[in-house]
Design a protein around this motif. Structure first.
Motif, PDB file in Angstrom:
ATOM      1  N   SER A 284       0.828  -1.207   0.000  1.00 39.01           N
ATOM      2  CA  SER A 284       0.000   0.000   0.000  1.00 39.01           C
ATOM      3  C   SER A 284       0.862   1.257   0.000  1.00 39.01           C
ATOM      4  O   SER A 284       0.506   2.265  -0.618  1.00 39.01           O
ATOM      5  CB  SER A 284      -0.919   0.000   1.225  1.00 39.01           C
ATOM      6  OG  SER A 284      -1.810  -1.099   1.190  1.00 39.01           O
ATOM      7  N   ALA A 285       2.018   1.214   0.674  1.00 40.98           N
ATOM      8  CA  ALA A 285       2.929   2.359   0.691  1.00 40.98           C
ATOM      9  C   ALA A 285       3.463   2.644  -0.708  1.00 40.98           C
ATOM     10  O   ALA A 285       3.508   3.801  -1.151  1.00 40.98           O
ATOM     11  CB  ALA A 285       4.080   2.100   1.665  1.00 40.98           C
ATOM     12  N   LEU A 286       3.856   1.601  -1.430  1.00 37.11           N
ATOM     13  CA  LEU A 286       4.334   1.774  -2.801  1.00 37.11           C
ATOM     14  C   LEU A 286       3.229   2.318  -3.695  1.00 37.11           C
ATOM     15  O   LEU A 286       3.468   3.175  -4.552  1.00 37.11           O
ATOM     16  CB  LEU A 286       4.843   0.446  -3.347  1.00 37.11           C
ATOM     17  CG  LEU A 286       6.143  -0.092  -2.737  1.00 37.11           C
ATOM     18  CD1 LEU A 286       6.483  -1.449  -3.341  1.00 37.11           C
ATOM     19  CD2 LEU A 286       7.286   0.895  -2.936  1.00 37.11           C
ATOM     20  N   PHE A 287       2.015   1.814  -3.501  1.00 39.23           N
ATOM     21  CA  PHE A 287       0.871   2.319  -4.262  1.00 39.23           C
ATOM     22  C   PHE A 287       0.700   3.814  -4.040  1.00 39.23           C
ATOM     23  O   PHE A 287       0.509   4.578  -4.997  1.00 39.23           O
ATOM     24  CB  PHE A 287      -0.413   1.588  -3.858  1.00 39.23           C
ATOM     25  CG  PHE A 287      -1.667   2.366  -4.146  1.00 39.23           C
ATOM     26  CD1 PHE A 287      -2.159   2.471  -5.439  1.00 39.23           C
ATOM     27  CD2 PHE A 287      -2.352   3.025  -3.122  1.00 39.23           C
ATOM     28  CE1 PHE A 287      -3.306   3.206  -5.714  1.00 39.23           C
ATOM     29  CE2 PHE A 287      -3.493   3.764  -3.386  1.00 39.23           C
ATOM     30  CZ  PHE A 287      -3.975   3.852  -4.684  1.00 39.23           C
ATOM     31  N   PHE A 288       0.775   4.253  -2.803  1.00 38.40           N
ATOM     32  CA  PHE A 288       0.528   5.653  -2.504  1.00 38.40           C
ATOM     33  C   PHE A 288       1.607   6.555  -3.089  1.00 38.40           C
ATOM     34  O   PHE A 288       1.326   7.645  -3.595  1.00 38.40           O
ATOM     35  CB  PHE A 288       0.419   5.867  -0.988  1.00 38.40           C
ATOM     36  CG  PHE A 288      -0.654   6.838  -0.622  1.00 38.40           C
ATOM     37  CD1 PHE A 288      -1.979   6.429  -0.503  1.00 38.40           C
ATOM     38  CD2 PHE A 288      -0.364   8.183  -0.425  1.00 38.40           C
ATOM     39  CE1 PHE A 288      -2.983   7.326  -0.194  1.00 38.40           C
ATOM     40  CE2 PHE A 288      -1.363   9.085  -0.117  1.00 38.40           C
ATOM     41  CZ  PHE A 288      -2.668   8.663   0.007  1.00 38.40           C
ATOM     42  N   LEU A 289       2.853   6.095  -3.067  1.00 42.10           N
ATOM     43  CA  LEU A 289       3.928   6.869  -3.677  1.00 42.10           C
ATOM     44  C   LEU A 289       3.744   6.966  -5.189  1.00 42.10           C
ATOM     45  O   LEU A 289       3.916   8.037  -5.785  1.00 42.10           O
ATOM     46  CB  LEU A 289       5.276   6.231  -3.349  1.00 42.10           C
ATOM     47  CG  LEU A 289       5.756   6.384  -1.894  1.00 42.10           C
ATOM     48  CD1 LEU A 289       6.985   5.519  -1.652  1.00 42.10           C
ATOM     49  CD2 LEU A 289       6.065   7.846  -1.593  1.00 42.10           C
ATOM     50  N   ALA A 290       3.403   5.850  -5.821  1.00 41.07           N
ATOM     51  CA  ALA A 290       3.167   5.855  -7.268  1.00 41.07           C
ATOM     52  C   ALA A 290       1.973   6.725  -7.615  1.00 41.07           C
ATOM     53  O   ALA A 290       1.982   7.452  -8.624  1.00 41.07           O
ATOM     54  CB  ALA A 290       2.945   4.427  -7.757  1.00 41.07           C
ATOM     55  N   ASN A 291       0.947   6.684  -6.787  1.00 46.90           N
ATOM     56  CA  ASN A 291      -0.253   7.476  -7.002  1.00 46.90           C
ATOM     57  C   ASN A 291       0.085   8.961  -7.048  1.00 46.90           C
ATOM     58  O   ASN A 291      -0.331   9.693  -7.965  1.00 46.90           O
ATOM     59  CB  ASN A 291      -1.248   7.188  -5.865  1.00 46.90           C
ATOM     60  CG  ASN A 291      -2.518   7.995  -5.976  1.00 46.90           C
ATOM     61  OD1 ASN A 291      -3.059   8.163  -7.060  1.00 46.90           O
ATOM     62  ND2 ASN A 291      -2.995   8.501  -4.851  1.00 46.90           N
ATOM     63  N   ASP A 292       0.843   9.441  -6.084  1.00 47.68           N
ATOM     64  CA  ASP A 292       1.196  10.853  -6.037  1.00 47.68           C
ATOM     65  C   ASP A 292       2.100  11.240  -7.200  1.00 47.68           C
ATOM     66  O   ASP A 292       1.931  12.305  -7.807  1.00 47.68           O
ATOM     67  CB  ASP A 292       1.879  11.175  -4.712  1.00 47.68           C
ATOM     68  CG  ASP A 292       2.177  12.655  -4.566  1.00 47.68           C
ATOM     69  OD1 ASP A 292       1.220  13.450  -4.512  1.00 47.68           O
ATOM     70  OD2 ASP A 292       3.366  13.026  -4.542  1.00 47.68           O
ATOM     71  N   ALA A 293       3.049  10.375  -7.532  1.00 48.65           N
ATOM     72  CA  ALA A 293       3.975  10.687  -8.619  1.00 48.65           C
ATOM     73  C   ALA A 293       3.261  10.810  -9.958  1.00 48.65           C
ATOM     74  O   ALA A 293       3.502  11.757 -10.719  1.00 48.65           O
ATOM     75  CB  ALA A 293       5.067   9.611  -8.691  1.00 48.65           C
ATOM     76  N   ILE A 294       2.379   9.870 -10.252  1.00 48.65           N
ATOM     77  CA  ILE A 294       1.663   9.906 -11.526  1.00 48.65           C
ATOM     78  C   ILE A 294       0.751  11.115 -11.607  1.00 48.65           C
ATOM     79  O   ILE A 294       0.700  11.828 -12.625  1.00 48.65           O
ATOM     80  CB  ILE A 294       0.838   8.611 -11.725  1.00 48.65           C
ATOM     81  CG1 ILE A 294       1.767   7.396 -11.816  1.00 48.65           C
ATOM     82  CG2 ILE A 294      -0.034   8.717 -12.968  1.00 48.65           C
ATOM     83  CD1 ILE A 294       2.687   7.417 -12.996  1.00 48.65           C
ATOM     84  N   ALA A 295       0.024  11.406 -10.530  1.00 49.05           N
ATOM     85  CA  ALA A 295      -0.930  12.511 -10.543  1.00 49.05           C
ATOM     86  C   ALA A 295      -0.237  13.864 -10.576  1.00 49.05           C
ATOM     87  O   ALA A 295      -0.534  14.710 -11.437  1.00 49.05           O
ATOM     88  CB  ALA A 295      -1.850  12.422  -9.319  1.00 49.05           C
ATOM     89  N   SER A 296       0.703  14.083  -9.659  1.00 47.24           N
ATOM     90  CA  SER A 296       1.291  15.403  -9.491  1.00 47.24           C
ATOM     91  C   SER A 296       2.369  15.736 -10.523  1.00 47.24           C
ATOM     92  O   SER A 296       2.538  16.899 -10.884  1.00 47.24           O
ATOM     93  CB  SER A 296       1.886  15.536  -8.082  1.00 47.24           C
ATOM     94  OG  SER A 296       0.885  15.380  -7.105  1.00 47.24           O
ATOM     95  N   ILE A 297       3.097  14.724 -10.976  1.00 53.83           N
ATOM     96  CA  ILE A 297       4.201  14.991 -11.897  1.00 53.83           C
ATOM     97  C   ILE A 297       3.826  14.647 -13.336  1.00 53.83           C
ATOM     98  O   ILE A 297       3.886  15.499 -14.227  1.00 53.83           O
ATOM     99  CB  ILE A 297       5.452  14.199 -11.472  1.00 53.83           C
ATOM    100  CG1 ILE A 297       5.884  14.624 -10.054  1.00 53.83           C
ATOM    101  CG2 ILE A 297       6.594  14.429 -12.462  1.00 53.83           C
ATOM    102  CD1 ILE A 297       7.031  13.822  -9.492  1.00 53.83           C
ATOM    103  N   ALA A 298       3.411  13.406 -13.550  1.00 54.87           N
ATOM    104  CA  ALA A 298       3.168  12.951 -14.917  1.00 54.87           C
ATOM    105  C   ALA A 298       1.975  13.640 -15.558  1.00 54.87           C
ATOM    106  O   ALA A 298       1.922  13.785 -16.775  1.00 54.87           O
ATOM    107  CB  ALA A 298       2.971  11.437 -14.936  1.00 54.87           C
ATOM    108  N   ILE A 299       0.998  14.063 -14.760  1.00 53.94           N
ATOM    109  CA  ILE A 299      -0.182  14.699 -15.347  1.00 53.94           C
ATOM    110  C   ILE A 299      -0.191  16.200 -15.100  1.00 53.94           C
ATOM    111  O   ILE A 299      -0.198  17.004 -16.034  1.00 53.94           O
ATOM    112  CB  ILE A 299      -1.474  14.049 -14.824  1.00 53.94           C
ATOM    113  CG1 ILE A 299      -1.587  12.609 -15.346  1.00 53.94           C
ATOM    114  CG2 ILE A 299      -2.703  14.855 -15.233  1.00 53.94           C
ATOM    115  CD1 ILE A 299      -2.867  11.908 -14.991  1.00 53.94           C
TER     116      ILE A 299
END
Length: 242
Positions: A107-122
Protein backbone atom coordinates in the motif's frame (compact mmCIF):
# COMPACT_ATOMS: atom_id res chain seq x y z
CA UNK A 1 -15.65 -27.94 -9.16
CA UNK A 2 -19.49 -28.03 -8.98
CA UNK A 3 -22.05 -30.24 -10.71
CA UNK A 4 -25.63 -29.31 -11.56
CA UNK A 5 -28.11 -30.91 -14.00
CA UNK A 6 -25.42 -33.21 -15.36
CA UNK A 7 -22.92 -30.44 -16.17
CA UNK A 8 -19.58 -29.69 -14.60
CA UNK A 9 -18.20 -26.18 -14.11
CA UNK A 10 -15.02 -24.94 -12.55
CA UNK A 11 -15.03 -22.01 -10.13
CA UNK A 12 -11.94 -19.86 -9.72
CA UNK A 13 -10.32 -20.09 -6.31
CA UNK A 14 -11.48 -17.27 -4.01
CA UNK A 15 -7.99 -15.75 -3.79
CA UNK A 16 -7.72 -15.72 -7.56
CA UNK A 17 -11.09 -13.98 -7.95
CA UNK A 18 -10.12 -11.36 -5.39
CA UNK A 19 -6.88 -10.55 -7.20
CA UNK A 20 -8.32 -10.09 -10.69
CA UNK A 21 -8.04 -6.48 -11.84
CA UNK A 22 -11.52 -5.01 -12.43
CA UNK A 23 -11.86 -3.99 -16.07
CA UNK A 24 -14.19 -1.13 -15.15
CA UNK A 25 -11.32 0.64 -13.39
CA UNK A 26 -9.12 0.62 -16.48
CA UNK A 27 -11.89 1.71 -18.84
CA UNK A 28 -13.11 4.41 -16.45
CA UNK A 29 -9.59 5.81 -16.09
CA UNK A 30 -9.04 5.79 -19.86
CA UNK A 31 -12.40 7.45 -20.51
CA UNK A 32 -11.64 10.20 -17.98
CA UNK A 33 -8.17 10.60 -19.49
CA UNK A 34 -9.72 11.08 -22.93
CA UNK A 35 -12.02 13.80 -21.55
CA UNK A 36 -9.11 15.50 -19.79
CA UNK A 37 -6.83 15.40 -22.84
CA UNK A 38 -9.60 16.66 -25.13
CA UNK A 39 -10.22 19.69 -22.91
CA UNK A 40 -6.50 20.31 -22.44
CA UNK A 41 -5.99 20.39 -26.22
CA UNK A 42 -9.01 22.67 -26.59
CA UNK A 43 -7.57 25.11 -24.04
CA UNK A 44 -4.07 24.92 -25.53
CA UNK A 45 -5.39 25.97 -28.94
CA UNK A 46 -6.85 29.20 -27.52
CA UNK A 47 -5.90 29.52 -23.84
CA UNK A 48 -7.83 32.73 -23.26
CA UNK A 49 -11.12 31.66 -24.84
CA UNK A 50 -12.08 28.04 -24.04
CA UNK A 51 -15.78 27.21 -24.25
CA UNK A 52 -15.94 27.28 -20.44
CA UNK A 53 -14.79 30.91 -20.23
CA UNK A 54 -18.27 32.44 -19.76
CA UNK A 55 -18.89 30.10 -16.82
CA UNK A 56 -15.38 30.71 -15.50
CA UNK A 57 -15.96 34.47 -15.62
CA UNK A 58 -19.34 34.24 -13.93
CA UNK A 59 -17.94 32.03 -11.16
CA UNK A 60 -15.03 34.42 -10.64
CA UNK A 61 -17.38 37.37 -10.22
CA UNK A 62 -19.40 35.37 -7.70
CA UNK A 63 -16.61 33.74 -5.67
CA UNK A 64 -13.35 35.61 -6.36
CA UNK A 65 -12.11 37.74 -3.49
CA UNK A 66 -9.97 40.83 -3.09
CA UNK A 67 -7.25 41.46 -0.50
CA UNK A 68 -8.61 41.40 3.04
CA UNK A 69 -11.35 38.89 2.24
CA UNK A 70 -11.47 35.25 3.29
CA UNK A 71 -8.10 34.30 1.82
CA UNK A 72 -6.49 34.16 5.28
CA UNK A 73 -9.37 32.38 7.01
CA UNK A 74 -8.73 28.98 8.60
CA UNK A 75 -10.60 27.00 5.88
CA UNK A 76 -8.77 28.85 3.11
CA UNK A 77 -5.35 28.34 4.67
CA UNK A 78 -6.12 24.66 5.28
CA UNK A 79 -6.76 24.04 1.58
CA UNK A 80 -3.87 26.29 0.56
CA UNK A 81 -1.44 24.17 2.58
CA UNK A 82 -3.05 20.88 1.56
CA UNK A 83 -1.83 21.43 -1.98
CA UNK A 84 1.62 22.69 -1.02
CA UNK A 85 4.39 21.49 1.32
CA UNK A 86 2.07 20.13 4.01
CA UNK A 87 0.10 18.10 1.47
CA UNK A 88 3.28 16.85 -0.19
CA UNK A 89 4.69 15.72 3.15
CA UNK A 90 1.39 13.98 3.94
CA UNK A 91 1.26 12.07 0.65
CA UNK A 92 4.96 11.41 0.08
CA UNK A 93 6.17 10.88 3.65
CA UNK A 94 3.54 10.55 6.39
CA UNK A 95 1.05 8.14 4.79
CA UNK A 96 3.62 5.88 3.02
CA UNK A 97 5.87 5.70 6.11
CA UNK A 98 2.90 4.93 8.36
CA UNK A 99 1.78 2.19 5.98
CA UNK A 100 5.27 0.71 5.85
CA UNK A 101 5.59 0.73 9.65
CA UNK A 102 2.37 -1.25 10.10
CA UNK A 103 3.44 -3.78 7.48
CA UNK A 104 1.52 -2.44 4.49
CA UNK A 105 4.53 -1.96 2.19
CA UNK A 106 2.44 -2.76 -0.90
CA UNK A 107 0.00 0.00 0.00
CA UNK A 108 2.93 2.36 0.69
CA UNK A 109 4.33 1.77 -2.80
CA UNK A 110 0.87 2.32 -4.26
CA UNK A 111 0.53 5.65 -2.50
CA UNK A 112 3.93 6.87 -3.68
CA UNK A 113 3.17 5.86 -7.27
CA UNK A 114 -0.25 7.48 -7.00
CA UNK A 115 1.20 10.85 -6.04
CA UNK A 116 3.98 10.69 -8.62
CA UNK A 117 1.66 9.91 -11.53
CA UNK A 118 -0.93 12.51 -10.54
CA UNK A 119 1.29 15.40 -9.49
CA UNK A 120 4.20 14.99 -11.90
CA UNK A 121 3.17 12.95 -14.92
CA UNK A 122 -0.18 14.70 -15.35
CA UNK A 123 -0.35 18.03 -13.51
CA UNK A 124 3.08 19.46 -14.30
CA UNK A 125 3.24 18.21 -17.87
CA UNK A 126 -0.23 19.59 -18.62
CA UNK A 127 0.60 22.95 -17.01
CA UNK A 128 3.60 23.45 -19.25
CA UNK A 129 1.96 22.18 -22.44
CA UNK A 130 -1.35 24.04 -22.09
CA UNK A 131 0.08 27.29 -20.69
CA UNK A 132 -3.26 28.86 -19.72
CA UNK A 133 -3.00 32.35 -18.18
CA UNK A 134 -4.20 32.74 -14.61
CA UNK A 135 -6.99 35.21 -13.78
CA UNK A 136 -5.62 38.72 -14.25
CA UNK A 137 -6.39 41.77 -12.14
CA UNK A 138 -9.14 44.09 -13.37
CA UNK A 139 -9.59 46.29 -10.32
CA UNK A 140 -11.90 48.89 -11.95
CA UNK A 141 -14.40 46.04 -12.36
CA UNK A 142 -13.74 44.65 -8.87
CA UNK A 143 -11.62 41.71 -10.04
CA UNK A 144 -8.22 40.82 -8.62
CA UNK A 145 -5.37 38.53 -9.59
CA UNK A 146 -3.99 35.68 -7.47
CA UNK A 147 -3.82 36.63 -3.79
CA UNK A 148 -1.07 34.08 -3.03
CA UNK A 149 2.16 33.31 -4.86
CA UNK A 150 1.53 30.96 -7.79
CA UNK A 151 3.73 29.14 -10.27
CA UNK A 152 3.49 28.85 -14.04
CA UNK A 153 0.27 27.80 -15.77
CA UNK A 154 -3.31 27.87 -14.60
CA UNK A 155 -4.52 24.58 -16.11
CA UNK A 156 -4.93 22.29 -14.31
CA UNK A 157 -4.96 23.30 -10.65
CA UNK A 158 -2.17 21.33 -8.97
CA UNK A 159 -3.95 21.67 -5.63
CA UNK A 160 -7.07 20.12 -7.13
CA UNK A 161 -5.05 17.30 -8.70
CA UNK A 162 -3.59 16.55 -5.27
CA UNK A 163 -7.03 16.38 -3.67
CA UNK A 164 -8.43 14.19 -6.45
CA UNK A 165 -5.53 11.77 -6.04
CA UNK A 166 -5.87 11.83 -2.24
CA UNK A 167 -9.60 11.06 -2.40
CA UNK A 168 -9.17 7.92 -4.51
CA UNK A 169 -5.81 6.97 -3.02
CA UNK A 170 -7.19 6.73 0.51
CA UNK A 171 -10.35 4.98 -0.73
CA UNK A 172 -8.13 2.31 -2.31
CA UNK A 173 -6.66 1.53 1.11
CA UNK A 174 -10.10 0.90 2.63
CA UNK A 175 -11.86 -2.42 1.95
CA UNK A 176 -15.09 -2.19 -0.07
CA UNK A 177 -18.17 -1.65 2.07
CA UNK A 178 -16.34 0.55 4.58
CA UNK A 179 -15.80 3.68 2.50
CA UNK A 180 -18.99 5.68 3.15
CA UNK A 181 -17.43 7.89 5.81
CA UNK A 182 -14.45 8.62 3.58
CA UNK A 183 -16.69 9.50 0.60
CA UNK A 184 -18.44 12.10 2.77
CA UNK A 185 -15.09 13.59 3.80
CA UNK A 186 -14.00 13.47 0.15
CA UNK A 187 -16.99 15.52 -0.98
CA UNK A 188 -16.04 18.22 1.54
CA UNK A 189 -12.40 18.16 0.37
CA UNK A 190 -13.34 18.48 -3.31
CA UNK A 191 -15.85 21.29 -2.71
CA UNK A 192 -13.36 23.04 -0.45
CA UNK A 193 -10.45 22.97 -2.88
CA UNK A 194 -12.64 24.25 -5.75
CA UNK A 195 -13.87 27.08 -3.52
CA UNK A 196 -10.44 28.05 -2.18
CA UNK A 197 -8.54 28.03 -5.48
CA UNK A 198 -11.15 30.24 -7.11
CA UNK A 199 -11.64 32.41 -4.01
CA UNK A 200 -8.00 33.53 -4.18
CA UNK A 201 -8.13 33.94 -7.99
CA UNK A 202 -5.36 31.38 -8.47
CA UNK A 203 -7.41 29.40 -11.01
CA UNK A 204 -10.47 29.46 -13.18
CA UNK A 205 -13.32 27.17 -12.14
CA UNK A 206 -12.62 24.78 -15.03
CA UNK A 207 -8.97 24.50 -13.92
CA UNK A 208 -10.10 23.15 -10.56
CA UNK A 209 -12.79 20.80 -11.87
CA UNK A 210 -10.49 19.26 -14.46
CA UNK A 211 -7.72 19.19 -11.86
CA UNK A 212 -9.85 17.04 -9.58
CA UNK A 213 -10.73 14.87 -12.56
CA UNK A 214 -7.02 14.47 -13.42
CA UNK A 215 -6.19 13.38 -9.88
CA UNK A 216 -9.06 10.92 -9.85
CA UNK A 217 -8.24 9.34 -13.20
CA UNK A 218 -4.55 8.99 -12.33
CA UNK A 219 -5.39 7.40 -8.99
CA UNK A 220 -7.89 4.96 -10.51
CA UNK A 221 -5.29 3.91 -13.08
CA UNK A 222 -2.66 3.32 -10.40
CA UNK A 223 -5.24 1.52 -8.24
CA UNK A 224 -6.00 -0.79 -11.16
CA UNK A 225 -2.29 -1.51 -11.63
CA UNK A 226 -1.76 -2.22 -7.90
CA UNK A 227 -5.10 -3.96 -7.37
CA UNK A 228 -3.76 -7.50 -6.70
CA UNK A 229 -1.20 -6.15 -4.21
CA UNK A 230 -3.74 -4.00 -2.39
CA UNK A 231 -6.09 -6.96 -2.12
CA UNK A 232 -3.35 -8.84 -0.28
CA UNK A 233 -3.16 -6.04 2.31
CA UNK A 234 -6.89 -5.99 3.14
CA UNK A 235 -7.46 -7.67 6.49
CA UNK A 236 -3.78 -8.52 6.94
CA UNK A 237 -2.58 -8.52 10.54
CA UNK A 238 -0.71 -5.32 11.39
CA UNK A 239 3.10 -5.44 11.34
CA UNK A 240 3.03 -8.54 9.15
CA UNK A 241 5.50 -7.74 6.37
CA UNK A 242 5.01 -10.85 4.24
Amino acid sequence: MTAAAGTTTFAAPPAERRSARPNWMLWTALALLAVFVAFAVHVAIDPEHPFTQPLDDAWRRLVGSGPGGLENSVPSLFFQNLGELAGAVLMIVVIPVALFIVGRWRSALFFLANDAIASIAIAQIAKNLVNRPRPAADEPNGLFGPLFTVDHGSFPSGHAVTVGALVIGVAALIPAGRRLGWWIISAVLVAGIVWQRTLINAHWLSDTLFGVLAGILASILVWWAFYPLLQRDYGRRLFNRK
